[in-house]
Motif scaffolding. Structure first.
Motif, short mmCIF file in Angstrom:
data_model
loop_
_atom_site.label_atom_id
_atom_site.label_comp_id
_atom_site.label_asym_id
_atom_site.label_seq_id
_atom_site.Cartn_x
_atom_site.Cartn_y
_atom_site.Cartn_z
N MET A 113 42.78 42.72 29.46
CA MET A 113 41.49 42.08 29.18
C MET A 113 41.18 40.98 30.20
N VAL A 114 42.22 40.24 30.59
CA VAL A 114 42.03 39.18 31.59
C VAL A 114 41.60 39.80 32.92
N ALA A 115 42.26 40.91 33.29
CA ALA A 115 41.90 41.60 34.54
C ALA A 115 40.44 42.06 34.48
N GLU A 116 40.02 42.57 33.32
CA GLU A 116 38.64 43.05 33.17
C GLU A 116 37.63 41.90 33.31
N LEU A 117 37.97 40.75 32.75
CA LEU A 117 37.05 39.60 32.85
C LEU A 117 36.93 39.13 34.31
N ILE A 118 38.04 39.18 35.05
CA ILE A 118 38.00 38.80 36.46
C ILE A 118 37.14 39.81 37.23
N ARG A 119 37.31 41.10 36.89
CA ARG A 119 36.55 42.14 37.60
C ARG A 119 35.05 42.01 37.32
N GLU A 120 34.73 41.68 36.08
CA GLU A 120 33.31 41.50 35.73
C GLU A 120 32.71 40.35 36.55
N ALA A 121 33.45 39.24 36.65
CA ALA A 121 32.96 38.09 37.42
C ALA A 121 32.84 38.44 38.90
N ALA A 122 33.78 39.24 39.40
CA ALA A 122 33.77 39.61 40.82
C ALA A 122 32.62 40.57 41.15
#
Length: 309
Positions: A200-209
């Motif tokens: 989930m943390v990886a997904e949130l970073i990807r969304e921001a990127a």
């Protein structure tokens, strides 16, 4: 404690639809928190995220699948296989069709696939109703009903909804719940997803990127969280979680896009992602981001495995 199981229902529902049909936004609205990443780039969901809706009389587990599409890469093929496996195992299928777009070949392709899953009830969910007037909405509802008739099945329900305007979201939960089998609770109270925190943390970073560079880098972005560790030697009332993550792109030329002038873009990505991660985990976070090139990773089985696909 549950109500007696004769009254209590529990089971799995999945949302299908072509990319960008509003599946993740609806999942988040139903669960009441951010468990699926949303972006106006199609094809942003790559894991089946399970959001859990707790009700006094039922537990509805939402499985969010990637959008089914004609695959052009190995990644695309793997995502499609994932979708089909999920469909075969759920208790009810919610087919998301945006109100503001005519039913197209992509929708018909999916409808034909789910028509083959005979026993599972199918609910048509007309999303993004806030973008159209009532005449256009009525036309869409008729077209959707007609689609079922053409393919020889009947929709269990057809529901117009606006997840953004919070219109009818509760009704979607009611109708999906009704179609679940009777049974006991599947997850403990308070659980909102069974997705590992790291993913989930990886997904949130990807969304921001992806924010702001959607056109240049639609799918060539992957994020891997290398480690999440509590900072040692901190007082108990002031914990800090260190998160080290790598943002992978496919080509050297994309590196500058992600990092931005003098690192400004990456800094913004870090700030945005950190806010969402802290809200998710309920603890202060130190986020360390690095951008790396994994050449043509979408086509390379070894790289796909390494990046978690």
């Amino acid at each position: 404690m549950n109500a007696p199981s004769s009254l209590y229902r529990s089971g799995f529902a999945c949302f299908v639809g072509r990319p960008n049909a509003g599946k993740s936004t609806l999942t988040n609205a139903l669960v009441g928190t951010k468990v699926a990443i949303t972006s106006d780039r199609p094809q942003t969901t790559r894991h089946t995220v399970r959001g859990i809706v707790h009700r006094p009389d039922a537990q509805l587990v939402l499985v969010d699948t990637p959008g089914l599409h004609k695959p052009r890469t190995l990644l695309g093929e793997r995502l499609n296989d994932l979708v089909r496996t999920t469909w075969a195992e759920v208790d009810v299928i919610g087919f998301c069709l945006p109100a503001d777009q005519k039913i197209g070949p992509g929708d018909k392709f999916i409808a034909k696939e789910i028509a083959g899953i005979k026993k599972t009830p199918k609910v048509a969910i007309v999303t993004k109703t806030d973008l159209v007037d009532s005449k256009r909405l009525a036309e869409q509802l008729i077209a959707i009903q007609q689609l079922g008739v053409e393919l020889g099945f009947e929709w269990a329900e057809i529901i117009p909804v606006s997840a953004v305007g919070d219109k009818q979201v509760e009704l979607v939960a009611d109708l999906l719940t009704k179609l679940l089998p009777e049974g006991d609770q599947l997850y403990p109270d308070g659980d909102l997803t069974d997705e590992p925190e790291q993913i989930m943390v990886a997904e949130l970073i990807r969304e921001a990127a992806l924010e702001g560079v959607r056109d240049e880098l639609p799918h060539s972005l992957a994020v891997v969280v290398e480690e999440m560790l509590p900072r040692e030697g901190r007082p108990a009332d002031r914990p800090l979680l260190d998160i080290h993550a790598n943002v992978y792109i496919e080509r050297q030329s994309q590196k500058a896009i992600v990092i931005g002038a003098k690192g400004s873009r990456l800094k913004h990505v870090g700030t945005t992602a950190r806010k969402h991660i802290e809200a998710l985990l309920g603890t202060p976070v130190y986020l360390d981001l690095h951008v790396k090139v994994a050449k043509d990773w979408q086509r390379d089985p070894k790289q796909l495995r390494k990046l978690g696909f």
